[in-house]
Design a protein around this motif. Structure first.
Motif, PDB file in Angstrom:
ATOM      1  N   TRP A   1     -14.901 -25.938 -25.958  1.00 42.85           N
ATOM      2  CA  TRP A   1     -13.704 -25.805 -25.132  1.00 42.85           C
ATOM      3  C   TRP A   1     -12.992 -27.148 -25.014  1.00 42.85           C
ATOM      4  N   LEU A   2     -13.732 -28.222 -24.775  1.00 43.37           N
ATOM      5  CA  LEU A   2     -13.140 -29.548 -24.624  1.00 43.37           C
ATOM      6  C   LEU A   2     -12.449 -29.993 -25.913  1.00 43.37           C
ATOM      7  N   VAL A   3     -13.090 -29.795 -27.048  1.00 47.13           N
ATOM      8  CA  VAL A   3     -12.479 -30.147 -28.333  1.00 47.13           C
ATOM      9  C   VAL A   3     -11.204 -29.341 -28.545  1.00 47.13           C
ATOM     10  N   THR A   4     -11.249 -28.055 -28.215  1.00 49.53           N
ATOM     11  CA  THR A   4     -10.069 -27.206 -28.340  1.00 49.53           C
ATOM     12  C   THR A   4      -8.947 -27.707 -27.442  1.00 49.53           C
ATOM     13  N   ALA A   5      -9.264 -28.106 -26.230  1.00 45.31           N
ATOM     14  CA  ALA A   5      -8.252 -28.617 -25.304  1.00 45.31           C
ATOM     15  C   ALA A   5      -7.626 -29.905 -25.825  1.00 45.31           C
ATOM     16  N   VAL A   6      -8.433 -30.806 -26.375  1.00 41.53           N
ATOM     17  CA  VAL A   6      -7.906 -32.074 -26.907  1.00 41.53           C
ATOM     18  C   VAL A   6      -7.011 -31.815 -28.119  1.00 41.53           C
ATOM     19  N   VAL A   7      -7.454 -30.954 -29.028  1.00 41.42           N
ATOM     20  CA  VAL A   7      -6.643 -30.618 -30.198  1.00 41.42           C
ATOM     21  C   VAL A   7      -5.328 -29.977 -29.757  1.00 41.42           C
ATOM     22  N   THR A   8      -5.384 -29.094 -28.769  1.00 41.25           N
ATOM     23  CA  THR A   8      -4.174 -28.463 -28.232  1.00 41.25           C
ATOM     24  C   THR A   8      -3.235 -29.514 -27.665  1.00 41.25           C
ATOM     25  N   TRP A   9      -3.783 -30.466 -26.918  1.00 42.53           N
ATOM     26  CA  TRP A   9      -2.985 -31.550 -26.332  1.00 42.53           C
ATOM     27  C   TRP A   9      -2.184 -32.279 -27.408  1.00 42.53           C
ATOM     28  N   PHE A  10      -2.872 -32.748 -28.452  1.00 43.57           N
ATOM     29  CA  PHE A  10      -2.193 -33.523 -29.483  1.00 43.57           C
ATOM     30  C   PHE A  10      -1.200 -32.671 -30.268  1.00 43.57           C
ATOM     31  N   ASP A  11      -1.547 -31.416 -30.532  1.00 45.75           N
ATOM     32  CA  ASP A  11      -0.648 -30.545 -31.284  1.00 45.75           C
ATOM     33  C   ASP A  11       0.617 -30.241 -30.486  1.00 45.75           C
ATOM     34  N   VAL A  12       0.474 -29.902 -29.218  1.00 48.11           N
ATOM     35  CA  VAL A  12       1.641 -29.606 -28.373  1.00 48.11           C
ATOM     36  C   VAL A  12       2.520 -30.841 -28.246  1.00 48.11           C
ATOM     37  N   ARG A  13       1.895 -31.982 -28.034  1.00 50.06           N
ATOM     38  CA  ARG A  13       2.671 -33.217 -27.895  1.00 50.06           C
ATOM     39  C   ARG A  13       3.446 -33.533 -29.176  1.00 50.06           C
ATOM     40  N   HIS A  14       2.799 -33.401 -30.323  1.00 54.39           N
ATOM     41  CA  HIS A  14       3.465 -33.664 -31.601  1.00 54.39           C
ATOM     42  C   HIS A  14       4.639 -32.706 -31.820  1.00 54.39           C
ATOM     43  N   GLU A  15       4.400 -31.431 -31.597  1.00 58.40           N
ATOM     44  CA  GLU A  15       5.451 -30.440 -31.833  1.00 58.40           C
ATOM     45  C   GLU A  15       6.636 -30.634 -30.891  1.00 58.40           C
TER      46      GLU A  15
ATOM     47  N   PRO B   1     -15.239 -20.819 -16.748  1.00 57.84           N
ATOM     48  CA  PRO B   1     -16.332 -20.210 -15.973  1.00 57.84           C
ATOM     49  C   PRO B   1     -16.607 -18.759 -16.376  1.00 57.84           C
ATOM     50  N   LEU B   2     -15.559 -18.025 -16.722  1.00 59.36           N
ATOM     51  CA  LEU B   2     -15.759 -16.645 -17.177  1.00 59.36           C
ATOM     52  C   LEU B   2     -16.545 -16.617 -18.487  1.00 59.36           C
ATOM     53  N   LEU B   3     -16.219 -17.557 -19.375  1.00 62.12           N
ATOM     54  CA  LEU B   3     -16.939 -17.653 -20.637  1.00 62.12           C
ATOM     55  C   LEU B   3     -18.402 -18.033 -20.396  1.00 62.12           C
ATOM     56  N   ALA B   4     -18.650 -18.943 -19.465  1.00 58.17           N
ATOM     57  CA  ALA B   4     -20.024 -19.334 -19.132  1.00 58.17           C
ATOM     58  C   ALA B   4     -20.793 -18.146 -18.561  1.00 58.17           C
TER      59      ALA B   4
ATOM     60  N   LEU C   1     -24.504 -23.245 -22.795  1.00 57.23           N
ATOM     61  CA  LEU C   1     -23.347 -23.534 -21.962  1.00 57.23           C
ATOM     62  C   LEU C   1     -22.756 -24.898 -22.321  1.00 57.23           C
ATOM     63  N   GLY C   2     -23.640 -25.845 -22.643  1.00 59.41           N
ATOM     64  CA  GLY C   2     -23.164 -27.166 -23.064  1.00 59.41           C
ATOM     65  C   GLY C   2     -22.339 -27.073 -24.339  1.00 59.41           C
ATOM     66  N   MET C   3     -22.791 -26.245 -25.283  1.00 56.61           N
ATOM     67  CA  MET C   3     -22.057 -26.064 -26.538  1.00 56.61           C
ATOM     68  C   MET C   3     -20.705 -25.401 -26.281  1.00 56.61           C
TER      69      MET C   3
END
Length: 182
Positions: A8-22, A155-158, A1-3
């Protein structure tokens, strides 16, 4: 679950920067296009307004972000045209000299993203700006629509991971019970 949570957190951060840049690229493109249109318009305009120092255009509010966008057109160093919410002084300080391109500036205590352009004869200078708060609001709106489903899915993924592991090790538990009974 930690992994799973880490991925998920890394994906969210990458999404944040990509959306902001675009979105910054898209919004900068709109500023540049608006400046180009104003340069062309000013270059074609007949100079029968010699006595008029400035014209103020009350732009209609067609969209909720319109009041947070402003423009100025200078002809031979004099303000020729501006939107109702634009200051009378150039959006970019005169001490910096005129330079085409993007700048982040502060006007009346507010952060703005400004695009500057000039006509072919360099007698026309155009500034088109957008409040930084407007850009942030657009980024947050896009991110909310992207990240809320991801947050709901965590939570569904967990739960799915827990069920898959439990189902996968069920034969080993049965074997363990059988061995313990012997």
């Amino acid at each position: 679950l930690g992994m799973v949570a880490s991925v998920w957190l890394v994906t969210a951060v990458v999404t944040w920067f990509d959306v902001r840049h675009e979105l910054d690229e898209l919004l900068d493109g709109h500023l540049a296009q608006a400046a180009a249109l104003l340069v062309v318009q000013q270059a074609r305009e007949i100079e029968d307004d010699e006595g008029e120092d400035e014209r103020r255009v009350d732009t209609p509010t067609l969209h909720r972000y319109v009041p947070q966008v402003a423009f100025q057109v200078f002809h031979d160093g004099r303000l020729a045209l501006r939107s109702a919410n634009a200051p009378a002084a150039p959006m970019v300080a005169a001490g910096e000299g005129f330079r085409s391109g993007f700048r982040s500036v502060t006007i009346d205590g507010l952060a703005w993203r400004v695009f500057a352009a000039h006509g072919a004869e360099r007698d026309v200078q155009v500034y088109v700006g957008e409040q930084a708060a407007s850009r942030s609001a657009i980024v947050w709106a896009a991110l909310r629509s992207t990240l809320w489903p991801m947050l709901a899915a965590l939570p569904l993924l967990a739960l799915a991971t827990w069920w898959a592991v439990r189902s996968g090790v069920a034969p080993l538990r049965r074997l363990g019970r059988t061995l313990a009974e012997r």
